[in-house]
Design an enzyme around this catalytic site. Structure first.
Site, PDB file in Angstrom:
ATOM      1  N   ASP A 132       0.826  -1.208   0.000  1.00 56.02           N
ATOM      2  CA  ASP A 132       0.000   0.000   0.000  1.00 56.02           C
ATOM      3  C   ASP A 132       0.866   1.266   0.000  1.00 56.02           C
ATOM      4  O   ASP A 132       0.630   2.181   0.813  1.00 56.02           O
ATOM      5  CB  ASP A 132      -0.941   0.018   1.224  1.00 56.02           C
ATOM      6  CG  ASP A 132      -1.734  -1.275   1.372  1.00 56.02           C
ATOM      7  OD1 ASP A 132      -2.092  -1.867   0.343  1.00 56.02           O
ATOM      8  OD2 ASP A 132      -1.988  -1.694   2.521  1.00 56.02           O
ATOM      9  N   GLU A 147     -11.083   0.419  -4.148  1.00 56.40           N
ATOM     10  CA  GLU A 147     -10.440   0.887  -2.909  1.00 56.40           C
ATOM     11  C   GLU A 147      -9.179   1.665  -3.244  1.00 56.40           C
ATOM     12  O   GLU A 147      -8.890   1.919  -4.408  1.00 56.40           O
ATOM     13  CB  GLU A 147     -10.126  -0.313  -1.998  1.00 56.40           C
ATOM     14  CG  GLU A 147      -9.223  -1.337  -2.656  1.00 56.40           C
ATOM     15  CD  GLU A 147      -9.118  -2.640  -1.875  1.00 56.40           C
ATOM     16  OE1 GLU A 147      -9.916  -2.866  -0.950  1.00 56.40           O
ATOM     17  OE2 GLU A 147      -8.227  -3.444  -2.194  1.00 56.40           O
TER      18      GLU A 147
END
Ligand code: 6LW
Length: 502
Positions: A22, A179
């Site tokens: 991420d 997302e």
């Protein structure tokens, strides 16, 4: 300014190997900064600095004080700290992130120096959803966009939400898990970059644009602009990207990917790593260039290709050390015995959330780790950890050295022998499985043993690495190699980690 970008296409990805998922990136002048998720580990959110986007050095962790990060012991592994966004605005660094554990939620910390100190958290109780992003528009409004994808204005100084939530875009038809949103003003448009397809083999990155930060968003006709789904590329699961522009005007994307190995279905053991690809623009849309297949070594003189050695002679531990859930000085200190790390067990084995364990991410497919242990007052050792239920360890007490395997619900002592005379050096070697390879061959093998005074490694057990992979264990992390105390007090004189040629 050519030195501010990768000079040619010869760099090898990943740029931040090991469990560093991420990634979120920002640039200030000639300096780039990058933040990653950290889940159940403390300190949380490793922060890196680079001048070229390829060579990254860890400069700290954003959440390195208990007041900033409390991870309850009942919290399962792979909960905790998810998916930060790192931005620089108005002379300050802003980092927004979700603590996905009880008593958590979305929080924001700021710093003038990204190496720290970072502020105490400002909580955002009105922001519901993971993967929060921050973007400021021309009139100063701060937009917080979360997975789903939806958006709300916030006051970043108080954490209060202002006005109503707005649904922005949910990605391509049929794709799950829209997302990891990031919103950017680039030229005439606002671009909304998202991940979709889930963080597994179907992962990808898509983008839409609008003339306002709030939509309506028009999807890019070439979506997904990045995916390796269905390919035989050695880097899979590519997604969760963030864009950055170099001082020379070139564009780049950092994103996560994994390197599955072995037969079918392939197992990745290093977690989701950070990769880099060049970005060009066509008709106002970003086009992500090819990333290269990773070699066995990360090139250059960066810390990741180098051995790591710690004599525990500094009062502060290197920022790459991570503990499970917390690190109290009572249980983990370099101040008790000179030039040693002392771990004090809290009545829990590595199988339990309260384990006293401190480690570093495994960053290379083949590597070895070693430590010199004094277990005279307890029992402890060296472990390769994926989570509570998936780890291998070699441990010593006053009488015995043992290899302990925990896979799923089964815990077993797979080898034992009396402690050798003299200093006890425990070692782990992770290498390719022996030939012949077939469809069922695992990703690697893990040998656990002791080192003799002449440096010879004697393996007590060699175990299949697939059981310490994400495909077996589940979750969002990767392997961490480190030291633990199972009983009493154990002292470690030094720890070393070295990449090996596969
Ligand atoms: C993160 C989500 C994802 O919140 O995985 O790959 C989740 N992307 O965006 C945990 O890292």
């Amino acid at each position: 300014m050519s030195d501010q970008r990768p000079a040619d296409a010869s760099f090898t990805t990943p740029v931040v190997p090991g469990f560093h998922p991420d990634p979120s990136v920002c640039r200030v002048g000639d300096d780039y900064y990058l933040a990653c998720s950290s889940f159940e580990y403390f300190p949380g959110i490793p922060l890196f600095h680079s001048r070229d986007l390829v060579h990254w050095t860890q400069i700290g962790n954003a959440l390195d004080r208990p007041e900033q990060l409390r991870l309850p012991s009942a919290m399962p592994s792979s909960a905790g700290i998810y998916a930060p966004t790192l931005r620089h605005h108005d002379g300050r660094f802003w980092l927004i992130v979700t603590n996905c554990s009880e008593g958590g939620g979305n929080l924001l910390v700021t710093a003038t120096d990204p190496a720290g100190p970072w502020s105490d958290p400002t909580w955002l109780p009105g922001v519901k959803g993971i993967d929060p992003d921050l973007a400021w528009d021309e009139d100063g409004t701060c937009w917080c966009t979360v997975a789903g994808v939806s958006q709300v204005a916030i006051d970043p100084s108080t954490g209060r939400t202002l006005g109503e939530y707005r649904r922005l875009w949910s990605g391509g038809p049929g794709a799950k898990a829209p997302e990891a949103p990031h919103l950017y003003r680039i030229g005439a448009y606002w671009y909304l970059l998202i991940a979709e397809g889930g963080t597994e083999r179907g992962h990808g990155v898509s983008i839409a644009r609008s003339l306002t930060p709030n939509g309506p968003f028009e999807p890019c006709p070439a979506n997904p602009i990045l995916t390796h789904r269905g390919t035989d590329h050695p880097v899979q699961n590519t997604g969760h990207g963030d864009l950055v522009q170099a001082p020379d005007g070139s564009w780049w994307m950092v994103f996560l990917g994994v390197r599955p190995r072995g037969g079918t279905p392939g197992w990745h053991v290093l977690g989701r790593e950070t990769f880099l690809a060049p970005v060009t623009w066509e008709d106002g849309w970003p086009v992500v260039g090819e990333l290269l297949a990773p070699g066995d070594d990360v090139p250059g003189d960066d810390a990741f290709g180098e051995p790591f050695h710690d004599d525990f002679d500094l009062s502060e531990l290197h920022p790459s050390w991570i503990s499970v859930r917390d690190r109290s000085p009572e249980h983990c200190t370099t101040k008790e015995r000179p030039d040693s790390l002392t771990l004090r067990a809290r009545g829990a084995s590595l199988d339990e959330p309260d384990a006293v364990f401190i480690g570093r991410r495994q960053q290379h497919p083949a590597c070895r780790a070693r430590t010199s242990i004094d277990p005279a007052q307890g029992c402890g050792g060296l472990a390769v950890r994926l989570d509570e239920q998936h780890h291998y360890g070699i441990e010593a007490d006053g009488a015995q050295v043992r290899v302990v395997s925990r896979v799923g619900s089964v815990r077993a002592v797979v080898a034992a022998q009396p402690v050798p005379a003299g200093p006890i050096v425990l070692g782990v070697r992770i290498t390719e499985p022996p030939a012949p390879h077939d469809a069922r061959t695992g990703p690697d093998v893990i040998s656990l043993g002791i080192e003799l005074p002449d440096g010879t490694f004697t393996s007590l057990a060699t175990l299949d690495g697939r059981y310490l992979s994400t495909e077996v264990a589940g979750g969002f992390t990767g392997r961490v190699i480190g030291l633990y105390a199972a009983q009493g007090v154990v002292h470690f004189d030094w720890f070393g980690y070295e990449p090996l040629k596969a």
